[in-house]
Design an enzyme around this catalytic site. Structure first.
Site, short mmCIF file in Angstrom:
data_model
loop_
_atom_site.label_atom_id
_atom_site.label_comp_id
_atom_site.label_asym_id
_atom_site.label_seq_id
_atom_site.Cartn_x
_atom_site.Cartn_y
_atom_site.Cartn_z
N THR A 15 33.78 44.37 32.99
CA THR A 15 32.63 43.52 33.27
C THR A 15 33.02 42.29 34.09
OG1 THR A 15 32.86 42.28 31.20
CG2 THR A 15 31.50 44.26 31.14
N ASP A 16 32.00 41.65 34.65
CA ASP A 16 32.21 40.42 35.40
C ASP A 16 31.88 39.22 34.50
OD1 ASP A 16 29.40 40.28 35.28
OD2 ASP A 16 29.14 40.94 37.35
N GLN A 17 31.78 38.03 35.07
CA GLN A 17 31.53 36.82 34.28
C GLN A 17 30.17 36.82 33.60
OE1 GLN A 17 32.30 33.63 37.10
NE2 GLN A 17 34.17 33.13 35.96
#
Length: 140
Positions: A15-17
Site C-alpha cells: 500500500t501507499d501512504q
C-alpha cells in the site's frame, strides 16, 4: 470459459501512504492469478523454462474502478480472453470481499526462445498445453 479465483491478503507493504494498494501491485496480482490459472490446467511455467522457452508480457492494460485497502482480502479472477496458438491474452478482474470490482485488466503474452526471443508456436512446441488452452477458452 474456465475461470479461477485466487485470494490475495493485502499486505501493508503493498500500500501507499493512503493505505491504498499501490497501482503497480495489481500487475503482480495478475501474475499470481495467471500462475494459479496455468497450474489449475496441470502445467508449470518452470517446465516451459527448462526447455529454453519464456513467456514475456507484450501488452498490458489495467482499469481502476475503486481502491483496495490494507487489511482487506482481494480476489483475482483469471481466464483466457484470447488465444491463437502463438499469443495468449489473459483477462483479470480483482474484487474486494463484497464482490465489488476494484480493477479489471488484460495481459498479452507470446512464448519465445529464451536465447533469441524468437516466437515459438505453443501449438507445435507444447501440444498438451495448447489443447488445455483451447478447452479452457471454450468451457462454459
Amino acid at each position: 470459459m474456465k475461470k479461477i479465483k485466487t485470494k490475495i491478503k493485502v499486505r501493508y507493504q503493498e500500500t501507499d501512504q493512503m493505505g491504498v494498494v499501490y497501482h503497480a501491485n495489481y500487475l503482480v496480482w495478475f501474475e499470481i492469478g495467471r500462475t494459479e490459472f496455468i497450474e489449475s490446467l496441470g502445467f508449470q511455467y518452470h517446465d516451459m523454462e527448462k526447455d529454453g522457452i519464456v513467456s514475456p508480457v507484450v501488452d498490458a492494460h489495467v482499469y481502476f474502478k475503486q481502491p483496495i485497502r490494507y487489511g482487506q482480502d482481494a480476489f483475482v479472477e483469471t481466464w483466457i480472453e484470447e488465444y491463437d496458438g502463438l499469443r495468449t491474452t489473459y483477462g483479470y478482474q480483482i474484487t474486494d470481499e463484497a464482490g465489488n470490482i476494484a480493477v479489471r485488466g488484460t495481459t498479452k503474452h507470446v512464448i519465445v526462445k529464451k536465447d533469441s526471443f524468437r516466437p515459438v508456436s505453443l501449438r507445435k512446441k507444447f501440444p498438451e498445453w495448447h489443447k488445455a488452452y483451447t478447452q479452457a477458452l471454450g468451457e462454459g
